[in-house]
Design a protein around this motif. Structure first.
Motif, mmCIF file in Angstrom:
data_model
loop_
_atom_site.group_PDB
_atom_site.id
_atom_site.type_symbol
_atom_site.label_atom_id
_atom_site.label_comp_id
_atom_site.label_asym_id
_atom_site.label_seq_id
_atom_site.Cartn_x
_atom_site.Cartn_y
_atom_site.Cartn_z
ATOM 1 N N ALA A 11 0.865 -1.180 0.000
ATOM 2 C CA ALA A 11 0.000 0.000 0.000
ATOM 3 C C ALA A 11 0.898 1.225 0.000
ATOM 4 O O ALA A 11 2.046 1.168 0.437
ATOM 5 C CB ALA A 11 -0.898 0.002 1.230
ATOM 6 N N TYR A 12 0.366 2.328 -0.516
ATOM 7 C CA TYR A 12 1.121 3.572 -0.492
ATOM 8 C C TYR A 12 0.175 4.763 -0.564
ATOM 9 O O TYR A 12 -0.965 4.638 -1.002
ATOM 10 C CB TYR A 12 2.127 3.635 -1.648
ATOM 11 N N PHE A 13 0.665 5.891 -0.082
ATOM 12 C CA PHE A 13 -0.013 7.161 -0.267
ATOM 13 C C PHE A 13 0.727 7.877 -1.376
ATOM 14 O O PHE A 13 1.936 8.083 -1.285
ATOM 15 C CB PHE A 13 0.022 8.002 1.019
ATOM 16 N N VAL A 18 1.818 8.051 -9.644
ATOM 17 C CA VAL A 18 1.096 6.782 -9.587
ATOM 18 C C VAL A 18 1.651 5.853 -10.650
ATOM 19 O O VAL A 18 2.262 6.301 -11.620
ATOM 20 C CB VAL A 18 -0.436 6.955 -9.774
ATOM 21 N N VAL A 19 1.456 4.578 -10.439
ATOM 22 C CA VAL A 19 1.887 3.571 -11.414
ATOM 23 C C VAL A 19 0.740 2.595 -11.614
ATOM 24 O O VAL A 19 -0.160 2.496 -10.788
ATOM 25 C CB VAL A 19 3.154 2.809 -10.943
ATOM 26 N N LEU A 24 3.285 -2.784 -9.721
ATOM 27 C CA LEU A 24 3.448 -3.246 -8.333
ATOM 28 C C LEU A 24 3.715 -4.749 -8.322
ATOM 29 O O LEU A 24 4.605 -5.229 -7.617
ATOM 30 C CB LEU A 24 2.211 -2.906 -7.500
ATOM 31 N N ASN A 25 2.936 -5.489 -9.109
ATOM 32 C CA ASN A 25 3.132 -6.938 -9.196
ATOM 33 C C ASN A 25 4.510 -7.286 -9.745
ATOM 34 O O ASN A 25 5.153 -8.220 -9.287
ATOM 35 C CB ASN A 25 2.053 -7.576 -10.066
ATOM 36 N N LEU A 49 9.603 0.418 -4.099
ATOM 37 C CA LEU A 49 8.349 1.165 -4.172
ATOM 38 C C LEU A 49 8.570 2.633 -3.817
ATOM 39 O O LEU A 49 8.031 3.530 -4.478
ATOM 40 C CB LEU A 49 7.305 0.552 -3.236
ATOM 41 N N LYS A 50 9.366 2.893 -2.791
ATOM 42 C CA LYS A 50 9.657 4.274 -2.403
ATOM 43 C C LYS A 50 10.348 5.026 -3.529
ATOM 44 O O LYS A 50 10.042 6.190 -3.792
ATOM 45 C CB LYS A 50 10.529 4.295 -1.149
ATOM 46 N N LYS A 51 11.272 4.342 -4.186
ATOM 47 C CA LYS A 51 12.012 4.963 -5.284
ATOM 48 C C LYS A 51 11.095 5.265 -6.474
ATOM 49 O O LYS A 51 11.092 6.378 -7.003
ATOM 50 C CB LYS A 51 13.154 4.039 -5.713
ATOM 51 N N VAL A 52 10.306 4.287 -6.878
ATOM 52 C CA VAL A 52 9.441 4.436 -8.053
ATOM 53 C C VAL A 52 8.302 5.421 -7.804
ATOM 54 O O VAL A 52 7.935 6.200 -8.691
ATOM 55 C CB VAL A 52 8.873 3.051 -8.466
#
Length: 105
Positions: A11-13, A18-19, A24-25, A49-52
């Motif tokens: 999950a992310y805020f 956005v991607v 994510l998968n 995830l933080k980087k992307v």
């Protein structure tokens, strides 16, 4: 080498970036294919995830069965191992609780 079989919840805020869901998968699958330990897997997924996504507001929760535990050694067929990473807003107890409630149903 014995496989680890499990589920990864992310999950992310958004910080405005956005991607697509398939990205994510792909991130999870990319790191999960490597021989490694579950703790490192969780941290690698969170870092990517933080980087992307350009945000610290990332949560990763991995619940997996280790076949080495099921088939060798203790031969425990009913256990699983949980590892997690909570960054940014997910460190706040209310936000973390909402995420955990959502994945546990």
């Amino acid at each position: 080498f014995v496989p680890i079989l499990g589920v990864c919840h992310v999950a992310y805020f958004s910080s405005g970036q956005v991607v697509g869901l398939s990205k994510l998968n792909r991130i999870v699958k990319y790191y999960a294919k490597r021989p490694q330990v579950q703790e490192r897997l969780t941290e690698q997924i969170a870092a990517e995830l933080k980087k992307v996504l350009h945000t610290e507001d990332v949560a990763v929760y991995v619940d997996a069965e280790h076949l080495c535990v099921k088939m060798r050694g203790v031969e425990d067929a009913h256990s699983s191992t949980v590892t997690s990473h909570f960054g940014g807003k997910f460190r706040e107890p209310e936000v973390r609780a909402e995420f955990l409630q959502a994945i546990r149903g």
